[in-house]
Write a protein that holds these residues in place. Structure first.
Motif, PDB file in Angstrom:
ATOM      1  N   UNK A  47       0.840  -1.200   0.000  1.00 44.90           N
ATOM      2  CA  UNK A  47       0.000   0.000   0.000  1.00 44.90           C
ATOM      3  C   UNK A  47       0.876   1.252   0.000  1.00 44.90           C
ATOM      4  N   UNK A  48       1.652   1.472  -1.062  1.00 42.71           N
ATOM      5  CA  UNK A  48       2.619   2.579  -1.052  1.00 42.71           C
ATOM      6  C   UNK A  48       1.967   3.956  -1.141  1.00 42.71           C
ATOM      7  N   UNK A  49       2.593   4.914  -0.485  1.00 40.18           N
ATOM      8  CA  UNK A  49       2.245   6.333  -0.625  1.00 40.18           C
ATOM      9  C   UNK A  49       3.471   7.019  -1.224  1.00 40.18           C
ATOM     10  N   UNK A  50       3.319   7.610  -2.406  1.00 37.36           N
ATOM     11  CA  UNK A  50       4.418   8.274  -3.097  1.00 37.36           C
ATOM     12  C   UNK A  50       4.087   9.756  -3.210  1.00 37.36           C
ATOM     13  N   UNK A  82       9.383  17.029   8.628  1.00 36.90           N
ATOM     14  CA  UNK A  82       9.218  16.746  10.049  1.00 36.90           C
ATOM     15  C   UNK A  82       7.956  15.973  10.374  1.00 36.90           C
ATOM     16  N   UNK A  83       7.032  15.894   9.419  1.00 35.94           N
ATOM     17  CA  UNK A  83       5.781  15.189   9.670  1.00 35.94           C
ATOM     18  C   UNK A  83       5.764  13.795   9.077  1.00 35.94           C
ATOM     19  N   UNK A  84       6.725  13.485   8.204  1.00 38.54           N
ATOM     20  CA  UNK A  84       6.753  12.171   7.573  1.00 38.54           C
ATOM     21  C   UNK A  84       8.160  11.595   7.619  1.00 38.54           C
ATOM     22  N   UNK A  85       8.238  10.298   7.428  1.00 32.49           N
ATOM     23  CA  UNK A  85       9.524   9.612   7.314  1.00 32.49           C
ATOM     24  C   UNK A  85       9.661   9.125   5.881  1.00 32.49           C
ATOM     25  N   UNK A  86      10.669   9.625   5.182  1.00 36.88           N
ATOM     26  CA  UNK A  86      10.881   9.248   3.785  1.00 36.88           C
ATOM     27  C   UNK A  86      11.644   7.938   3.714  1.00 36.88           C
ATOM     28  N   UNK A  87      11.134   6.985   2.916  1.00 40.77           N
ATOM     29  CA  UNK A  87      11.763   5.669   2.820  1.00 40.77           C
ATOM     30  C   UNK A  87      12.663   5.547   1.600  1.00 40.77           C
ATOM     31  N   UNK A 140       5.991  12.665 -19.969  1.00 36.27           N
ATOM     32  CA  UNK A 140       6.891  13.762 -19.633  1.00 36.27           C
ATOM     33  C   UNK A 140       8.290  13.503 -20.211  1.00 36.27           C
ATOM     34  N   UNK A 141       8.915  14.589 -20.719  1.00 36.69           N
ATOM     35  CA  UNK A 141      10.277  14.447 -21.210  1.00 36.69           C
ATOM     36  C   UNK A 141      11.268  14.278 -20.066  1.00 36.69           C
ATOM     37  N   UNK A 142      11.026  14.980 -18.965  1.00 34.72           N
ATOM     38  CA  UNK A 142      11.911  14.905 -17.805  1.00 34.72           C
ATOM     39  C   UNK A 142      11.256  14.088 -16.698  1.00 34.72           C
ATOM     40  N   UNK A 143      12.031  13.277 -15.971  1.00 37.84           N
ATOM     41  CA  UNK A 143      11.453  12.523 -14.842  1.00 37.84           C
ATOM     42  C   UNK A 143      11.050  13.471 -13.720  1.00 37.84           C
ATOM     43  N   UNK A 144      10.226  12.969 -12.825  1.00 40.56           N
ATOM     44  CA  UNK A 144       9.770  13.771 -11.698  1.00 40.56           C
ATOM     45  C   UNK A 144      10.376  13.208 -10.413  1.00 40.56           C
ATOM     46  N   UNK A 145      10.814  14.114  -9.539  1.00 38.39           N
ATOM     47  CA  UNK A 145      11.475  13.744  -8.289  1.00 38.39           C
ATOM     48  C   UNK A 145      10.417  13.372  -7.248  1.00 38.39           C
ATOM     49  N   UNK A 146      10.426  12.111  -6.798  1.00 38.80           N
ATOM     50  CA  UNK A 146       9.404  11.642  -5.874  1.00 38.80           C
ATOM     51  C   UNK A 146      10.056  10.906  -4.709  1.00 38.80           C
ATOM     52  N   UNK A 147       9.238  10.640  -3.692  1.00 39.75           N
ATOM     53  CA  UNK A 147       9.726   9.934  -2.503  1.00 39.75           C
ATOM     54  C   UNK A 147       8.609   9.022  -1.998  1.00 39.75           C
ATOM     55  N   UNK A 148       8.950   7.778  -1.686  1.00 39.60           N
ATOM     56  CA  UNK A 148       7.993   6.836  -1.120  1.00 39.60           C
ATOM     57  C   UNK A 148       8.027   6.921   0.400  1.00 39.60           C
ATOM     58  N   UNK A 149       6.856   6.889   1.000  1.00 42.74           N
ATOM     59  CA  UNK A 149       6.718   7.022   2.461  1.00 42.74           C
ATOM     60  C   UNK A 149       6.194   5.704   3.023  1.00 42.74           C
TER      61      UNK A 149
END
Length: 371
Positions: free
Chosen positions: A328-331, A342-347, A357-366
């Protein structure tokens, strides 16, 4: 679904109340004394209280009085339970501000109807307060525009139409707002569509959409769009009933949906026992940016609705569908992540390549949240 506190000193009645309410998808907190119930109400702030009258330490009447005297808790819906012999006491309970009462022994349907009625009233009350807030603010801004003079009228009218959806002239097109989008969708939806017959799939999607819609609304979504196997919810500033930022509200809604997966899996197991099915799971994405608000006027006789559209919506849907990770990922996109430091922990942070999109998008899974 709602958080309901049940205060009842009879073990059998307490068990019945909990089982019926949990079967409806609610979270239930149990207690057998009025004193402990008051402590739990102050700490947990439940959406509804169901309380017996005669309990050790503090009666149901005393508990009701404490709730109604507390300015932060006074509007909490409150249902009293009474035996046939105590029914004459109900007049006192209603005078003190009880919203409803049930006479023991009661039928499960009576409890469900009473709880649904009070939760529905609470939702209507919140919606009414929001409408009143927007109406008062709109009137104040209009008065300010008149005071500033004719030279500024057009500029202020344009600013208002962009800030408040639905107040623009039809000929100017859809307004654009800055917002945070939450997208949730069923993972491996094509496998479910291939495995279940259409009526069963429709039943599952209905249950999933109801859960998503209730959770998104609970955390203050201003607009929602259903996409067949998912939902897109828009969070904006300001929210008259919730002080937290749009990004935090979207993350909290995602966490709520994460917890709802177990209930949906249990629902599937009850509906299709023994059938070999894929493991049910959902994926979520949270992204921010400019969003267009397109008003659809009653398609095929239905009610008018406002639908979020634009590049930010397309990007959020794509992040949800192409993000990596199970369980059940949250990205979230990095701009959202920075706004809730400070409110989340990035995994796991990575660059996500999207087909459009031509350029990738910077994301983080929580994986873990500290909200």
């Amino acid at each position: 679904m709602a958080l309901i506190l049940v205060a009842e000193d009879d073990p059998g009645t307490l068990k019945l109340l909990s089982v019926v309410l949990q079967h409806q998808g609610h979270d239930v907190v149990e207690t057998t004394t009025g004193t402990q119930a008051w402590d739990l109400i102050q700490r947990l702030r439940p959406d509804l209280v169901v309380s017996d009258i005669n309990m050790p330490g503090m009666t149901g009447f005393d508990l009701l009085g404490q709730v109604r005297d507390d300015i932060d808790l006074a509007l909490t819906p409150f249902i009293l339970l009474t035996s046939l012999q105590e029914r004459r006491d109900m007049r006192q309970g209603m005078r003190m501000g009880a919203d409803d009462y049930l006479t023991k022994p009661f039928q499960s349907r009576e409890l469900i109807d009473a709880v649904n009625a009070q939760l529905g009233k609470q939702a209507l009350r919140a919606a009414s307060q929001e409408m009143q807030f927007h109406a008062r603010l709109h009137d104040a801004l209009e008065a300010q525009a008149r005071d500033l003079g004719d030279d500024y009228e057009d500029k202020l009218a344009l600013a208002l139409s962009q800030q408040w959806p639905g107040t623009h002239d039809e000929g100017r097109g859809a307004p654009e707002v800055q917002g945070v989008l939450l997208c949730a969708g069923i993972l491996a939806h094509d496998q479910w569509a291939a495995t279940l017959p259409p009526p069963a799939l429709a039943h599952l999607l209905k249950r999933f959409h109801e859960s998503c819609g209730d959770t998104a609304h609970l955390f203050g979504a201003s607009h929602m769009q259903f996409t067949g196997d998912g939902i897109v919810a828009l969070y904006q500033d300001p929210s008259p009933t919730l002080a937290t930022s749009p990004a935090l509200r979207a993350i909290k809604a995602a966490l709520g949906l994460q917890k709802s997966v177990a209930a949906l899996r249990a629902f599937i197991a009850r509906q299709h026992p023994g059938l070999a099915l894929p493991t049910f799971d959902i994926g979520m994405a949270v992204h921010c940016g400019p969003v267009g608000l397109m008003r659809l006027e009653g398609l095929i006789g239905g009610a008018a609705q406002t639908v979020p559209v634009g590049q930010t919506v397309v990007d959020t849907l794509a992040i949800q569908r192409h993000a990596v990770g199970g369980g059940t990922p949250i990205t979230v996109s990095v701009p959202v992540l920075r706004s809730i430091t400070g409110a989340v922990i990035a995994a796991q942070r990575y660059l996500l390549a999207l087909p459009h999109r031509e350029q990738p998008i910077d994301v983080c899974r929580i994986e873990a949240l500290t909200l």
